[in-house]
Design a protein around this motif. Structure first.
Motif, short mmCIF file in Angstrom:
data_model
loop_
_atom_site.label_atom_id
_atom_site.label_comp_id
_atom_site.label_asym_id
_atom_site.label_seq_id
_atom_site.Cartn_x
_atom_site.Cartn_y
_atom_site.Cartn_z
N TYR A 1 4.45 6.97 1.98
CA TYR A 1 5.06 6.03 2.59
C TYR A 1 4.56 4.64 1.80
CZ TYR A 1 6.00 9.01 6.55
OH TYR A 1 6.35 9.91 7.42
N CYS A 2 5.44 4.02 1.63
CA CYS A 2 4.91 2.28 1.14
C CYS A 2 4.88 1.35 2.23
CB CYS A 2 5.67 2.08 0.07
SG CYS A 2 7.47 1.52 0.27
N ALA A 3 3.99 0.61 2.22
CA ALA A 3 3.67 -0.37 3.52
C ALA A 3 3.21 -1.59 2.95
CB ALA A 3 2.60 0.15 4.32
N ALA A 4 3.89 -2.64 3.79
CA ALA A 4 3.56 -4.05 3.36
C ALA A 4 2.61 -4.65 4.33
CB ALA A 4 4.92 -4.81 3.02
N ASP A 5 1.70 -5.34 4.03
CA ASP A 5 0.69 -6.20 4.91
C ASP A 5 1.04 -7.66 4.60
OD1 ASP A 5 -2.67 -6.19 5.63
OD2 ASP A 5 -1.37 -7.26 6.41
N LEU A 6 1.19 -8.37 5.48
CA LEU A 6 1.46 -10.11 5.25
C LEU A 6 0.08 -10.71 5.60
CD1 LEU A 6 4.99 -10.57 6.72
CD2 LEU A 6 4.46 -9.99 4.56
N GLY A 7 -0.90 -9.95 5.69
CA GLY A 7 -2.04 -10.52 5.92
C GLY A 7 -2.71 -11.04 4.45
N GLY B 1 0.71 -1.07 -0.27
CA GLY B 1 -0.17 0.01 0.11
C GLY B 1 0.93 1.14 -0.07
N TRP B 2 0.20 2.37 -0.56
CA TRP B 2 0.79 3.82 -0.24
C TRP B 2 -0.13 4.64 0.71
CZ3 TRP B 2 5.43 5.34 -2.16
CH2 TRP B 2 6.09 4.57 -3.34
#
Length: 124
Positions: free
Chosen positions: A95-101, A35-36
């Motif tokens: 910001y970039c973000a990572a979700d492991l769900g 996500g951004w």
């Protein structure tokens, strides 16, 4: 573990374009929903866009729909945000973000890893 590094921010005039990149390290990039988000001075961090693990599904905030495009290249472990028709109100740190769900969320709290951010300034 995922490390994220954003790049591509800068100063642009209203109506211009920028492309942000988010380079990831670690073996789990292709397994992560990405996500951004952005945060303007004095405001809370807000959702901009998200993309599913395969890249087949994308999601946008209403404020950027039709102007921004999120994409990813799992082979390069990189995510992008193409921003067109920029407006002064798009000024923020992105910001970039990572979700492991497994579910795509629009709330920052659901994301597990974050980059350091890249500043975008749009002049009028």
């Amino acid at each position: 573990q995922v490390q994220l590094v954003e790049s591509g921010g800068g100063l642009v005039q209203a109506g211009g374009s920028l492309r942000l990149s988010c380079a990831a390290s670690g073996r789990t990039f292709s397994s992560a929903i990405m996500g951004w988000f952005r945060q303007a001075p004095g405001k809370e961090r807000e959702f901009v866009a998200a993309i599913s693990r395969s890249g087949g599904n994308t999601y946008y905030a209403d404020s950027v729909k039709g102007r921004f495009t999120i994409s990813r290249d799992n082979a390069k472990k990189t995510m992008y945000l193409q921003m067109n028709s920029l407006k002064p109100e798009d000024t923020a740190v992105y910001y970039c973000a990572a979700d492991l769900g497994v579910v795509v969320y629009r709330t920052p709290l659901e994301y597990d890893y974050w980059g350091q951010g890249t500043r975008v300034t749009v002049s009028s």
